[in-house]
Scaffold this motif. Sequence first.
Motif: not given
Length: 268
Positions: A31-37
């Motif tokens: 949920t946070l890492l996909m945003r970063a990607i």
Amino acid sequence: MPVRVETYAGLDEAAGALAANSAARFFAGGTLLMRAINEANPSFDTLIRATDPALKEIRLEGDAIVVGAACTMNEIMAHRELAFLAPVARGIGGPAVRSAATIGGNLFAWSPFGEMTTALLALGATIRFAGHGGQVAIDEFLSNRDRYRGQIVRSVSVPRISDPSAFRFLKVTRVKPKGAALISIAVRIGRPGSGETRIAFNNMNPVPTRALAAEQALQGGSLDEASVSRAASLATDGMNPPTDALASDWYRREVAPVHLKRVLLGRT
Ligand SMILES: Cc1cc2nc3c(=O)[nH]c(=O)nc-3n(C[C@H](O)[C@H](O)[C@H](O)COP(=O)(O)OP(=O)(O)OC[C@H]3O[C@@H](n4cnc5c(N)ncnc54)[C@H](O)[C@@H]3O)c2cc1C
């Protein structure tokens, strides 16, 4: 920039791969890492996943409940032994976020997020790492969180709560029924005359932090109006709240004691 994904069946292998690559991140609910990607964050180029069932287990161990780091908010809400954490999990994001967001990922979430971690701090949880990482008290983990970023959290050991009124949680938001937290407060009430009361705030410092001076004022376990008022007046000692789009540091300092008093007196 392309991002490589490496998937391991064993947690120890995954831990070795993560430790060996400073440009790798462990991928949980995303949920946070996909945003970063999606924002093309350049600080990592590899995602490490593990399908090890240990990450999903929930089991009793003495006076504690061991919760696998990849357990989602929905899985926590559905588990009978974790009923005391259900109100915390239910307040995190919307339904789609709760079906993916994990307890392990929440330990690394940045402000204004981190409600589950705040609850775990008040409860005095222990963080266990994969590989040869051992375990640490959550207080130590949070005071040096960056040091643990190269390790995989395997599970969180949460002390069991038999009396549901001994654990209290409040997420203060501008948008009802939900929204990002201005502050959140978790309290583990100690047994009268003996137990230590633990109070944790989120969004009053860069990471969830115990209100040690307020805890000290409650030593002995009495929650009468006078002790609670004294504790609330010390709530912001050692806190350095942020100013962000949700609230100023001044506002957070003003409202934190008011909400803490309500939580301690059971008037939320
Ligand atoms: C719309 C939206 C609303 C949200 N609302 C809330 C909210 O109300 N409250 C709240 O607290 N949070 C909220 N969040 C933030 C987030 O969903 C949660 O904090 C969640 O628990 C993060 O877990 P994850 O599994 O998705 O983490 P990921 O995105 O997979 O990872 C986040 C970080 O944690 C690290 N990590 C994950 N698992 C491990 C592990 N086992 N070991 C070591 N490192 C690990 C990753 O490497 C990464 O650095 C929200 C997010 C979104 C997008």
